[in-house]
Design an enzyme around this catalytic site. Structure first.
Site, PDB file in Angstrom:
ATOM      1  CE1 TYR A   1      -4.168   1.390  -0.234  1.00 37.70           C
ATOM      2  CE2 TYR A   1      -3.815   2.360   1.924  1.00 37.70           C
ATOM      3  CZ  TYR A   1      -4.570   2.234   0.784  1.00 37.70           C
ATOM      4  OH  TYR A   1      -5.729   2.965   0.652  1.00 37.70           O
TER       5      TYR A   1
ATOM      6  CE  LYS B   1      -7.494   6.009   1.197  1.00 37.16           C
ATOM      7  NZ  LYS B   1      -8.569   6.856   0.676  1.00 37.16           N
TER       8      LYS B   1
HETATM    9  N1  NAD Z   1     -11.562  -0.668  -2.446  1.00 41.33           N
HETATM   10  C1  NAD Z   1     -11.051  -0.746  -1.231  1.00 41.33           C
HETATM   11  O1  NAD Z   1     -10.580  -1.802  -0.785  1.00 41.33           O
HETATM   12  C2  NAD Z   1     -11.079   0.475  -0.338  1.00 41.33           C
HETATM   13  C3  NAD Z   1     -10.983   0.300   1.044  1.00 41.33           C
HETATM   14  C4  NAD Z   1     -10.990   1.429   1.872  1.00 41.33           C
HETATM   15  C5  NAD Z   1     -11.071   2.686   1.302  1.00 41.33           C
HETATM   16  N2  NAD Z   1     -11.161   2.824  -0.047  1.00 41.33           N
HETATM   17  C6  NAD Z   1     -11.232   4.170  -0.600  1.00 41.33           C
HETATM   18  O2  NAD Z   1     -12.492   4.350  -1.185  1.00 41.33           O
HETATM   19  C7  NAD Z   1     -12.398   5.423  -2.125  1.00 41.33           C
HETATM   20  C8  NAD Z   1     -13.073   5.004  -3.415  1.00 41.33           C
HETATM   21  O3  NAD Z   1     -12.348   3.952  -4.020  1.00 41.33           O
HETATM   22  P1  NAD Z   1     -13.040   2.655  -4.653  1.00 41.33           P
HETATM   23  O4  NAD Z   1     -12.398   1.492  -3.983  1.00 41.33           O
HETATM   24  O5  NAD Z   1     -14.491   2.796  -4.686  1.00 41.33           O
HETATM   25  O6  NAD Z   1     -12.436   2.635  -6.135  1.00 41.33           O
HETATM   26  P2  NAD Z   1     -12.862   3.390  -7.482  1.00 41.33           P
HETATM   27  O7  NAD Z   1     -11.707   3.179  -8.408  1.00 41.33           O
HETATM   28  O8  NAD Z   1     -14.198   2.933  -7.924  1.00 41.33           O
HETATM   29  O9  NAD Z   1     -12.955   4.924  -7.036  1.00 41.33           O
HETATM   30  C9  NAD Z   1     -11.848   5.793  -7.009  1.00 41.33           C
HETATM   31  C10 NAD Z   1     -12.344   7.095  -7.595  1.00 41.33           C
HETATM   32  O10 NAD Z   1     -11.349   8.126  -7.515  1.00 41.33           O
HETATM   33  C11 NAD Z   1     -11.582   8.947  -8.649  1.00 41.33           C
HETATM   34  N3  NAD Z   1     -10.462   9.840  -8.928  1.00 41.33           N
HETATM   35  C12 NAD Z   1      -9.167   9.494  -9.193  1.00 41.33           C
HETATM   36  N4  NAD Z   1      -8.461  10.617  -9.467  1.00 41.33           N
HETATM   37  C13 NAD Z   1      -9.324  11.685  -9.363  1.00 41.33           C
HETATM   38  C14 NAD Z   1      -9.203  13.080  -9.542  1.00 41.33           C
HETATM   39  N5  NAD Z   1      -8.038  13.655  -9.882  1.00 41.33           N
HETATM   40  N6  NAD Z   1     -10.304  13.862  -9.358  1.00 41.33           N
HETATM   41  C15 NAD Z   1     -11.505  13.310  -9.008  1.00 41.33           C
HETATM   42  N7  NAD Z   1     -11.676  11.994  -8.845  1.00 41.33           N
HETATM   43  C16 NAD Z   1     -10.591  11.186  -9.032  1.00 41.33           C
HETATM   44  C17 NAD Z   1     -11.831   7.947  -9.764  1.00 41.33           C
HETATM   45  O11 NAD Z   1     -12.450   8.540 -10.893  1.00 41.33           O
HETATM   46  C18 NAD Z   1     -12.737   6.950  -9.070  1.00 41.33           C
HETATM   47  O12 NAD Z   1     -14.092   7.310  -9.257  1.00 41.33           O
HETATM   48  C19 NAD Z   1     -10.910   5.754  -2.248  1.00 41.33           C
HETATM   49  O13 NAD Z   1     -10.603   6.833  -1.406  1.00 41.33           O
HETATM   50  C20 NAD Z   1     -10.259   4.488  -1.726  1.00 41.33           C
HETATM   51  O14 NAD Z   1      -8.964   4.718  -1.241  1.00 41.33           O
HETATM   52  C21 NAD Z   1     -11.178   1.744  -0.882  1.00 41.33           C
END
Ligand code: NAD
Length: 254
Positions: free
Chosen positions: A153, A160
């Site tokens: 990570y 984060k």
């Molecule tokens: N998937 C996991 O395991 C997990 C766990 C905990 C937290 N998260 C967090 O959840 C959030 C959403 O991620 P996800 O897992 O749904 O994946 P995802 O890929 O569906 O979403 C990530 C989003 O970030 C957007 N993004 C990237 N660069 C950008 C920019 N410059 N401006 C605006 N938007 C931008 C993308 O378009 C996308 O919609 C993130 O913060 C991720 O770190 C994910």
């Protein structure tokens, strides 16, 4: 009557129907909210995905690193809703060199990009939405537990950790305006963002065994419900908080 009845919520971060934000938008609508989405880059794809929601919402373009798009956000949102009760930050990205065990060799430019998109953007989005918000408003961001170092990570973990701190400072500065700022720390979920993390499966697979409640990496519903709960009026005196929706894994030693 749902728990977001009458609320107007801006949801960022929908990319596919696996995106955590897609399910936040879906449950928010089911709970009575009017939703506006923002999308980054592939807008026609986001618009297509948005049509799968119970009520297809408008989709506005937002790259959180684009100061012009941030500056015009409130005006563009106000075409669709006359204010905002909730804002969801579901945004994260890091260049490949910042992930996957290259920690000692990641150049600053790539670290800066990860922190700009994944950390600073919480503040940038909050300030951009602020003209539309008033007392009782809530900002919710998506976190991955940054209290420990995870395999692969790397700089995303540092970003984060910064997001967790950023949320506390925002909570301090927006509290006097009656606006809450909280994070929801989700367990690992199979999304596009997760797929870009080398070794994600090794991190995700043992999660269910460690979590007292178990954990399904293919089920975004618990995480999305957690976000909707934080957007609601049912956490009226909670801010600067990180709520773990991870099956309880964070509470258990290896
Ligand atoms: N998937 C996991 O395991 C997990 C766990 C905990 C937290 N998260 C967090 O959840 C959030 C959403 O991620 P996800 O897992 O749904 O994946 P995802 O890929 O569906 O979403 C990530 C989003 O970030 C957007 N993004 C990237 N660069 C950008 C920019 N410059 N401006 C605006 N938007 C931008 C993308 O378009 C996308 O919609 C993130 O913060 C991720 O770190 C994910």
């Amino acid at each position: 009557m749902g728990i977001l009845s009458g609320k107007r919520v801006l949801v960022t971060g929908v990319l596919t129907d696996a995106s955590i934000a897609f399910h936040v938008a879906r449950i928010a609508q089911q709970e009575g909210a009017t939703v506006v989405l923002t999308g980054f880059g592939r807008l026609t794809l986001v618009e297509r995905i948005a049509r799968r929601l119970p009520e297809p919402p408008p989709v506005l373009e937002l790259d959180v690193t684009d100061t012009g798009q941030l500056a015009s956000l409130a005006e563009r949102v106000s075409v669709h809703v006359d204010g905002l009760d909730g804002v969801v930050h579901s945004i994260g990205n890091a260049p490949q060199s910042a992930l996957g065990g290259n920690f000692l060799h990641t150049p600053w430019e790539d670290v800066a990009s990860a922190v700009h998109i994944s950390t600073y953007s919480l503040k940038a989005l909050a300030v951009a939405a602020l003209p539309l918000m008033s007392r009782g408003g809530a900002i919710v961001g998506l976190d991955f537990d940054a209290s420990v170092a995870w395999p692969g990570y790397d700089w995303m973990g540092v970003a984060k950790a910064g997001l967790e701190s950023c949320a506390r400072y925002l909570a301090r500065d927006l509290g006097p305006k009656g606006i809450r700022v909280n994070l929801m720390a989700a367990g690992p979920l199979k999304t596009i963002a997760a797929r870009s993390i080398p070794g994600f499966d090794g991190l995700a697979e043992p999660w269910g065994e460690r979590a007292p409640l178990g954990w399904d990496v293919s089920d975004p519903e618990p995480a999305a419900r957690g976000c909707v709960a934080l957007l609601s009026d049912w956490f009226p005196a909670t801010t600067g908080e990180i709520v773990h929706v991870d099956g309880g894994a964070h509470a258990i030693g290896a």
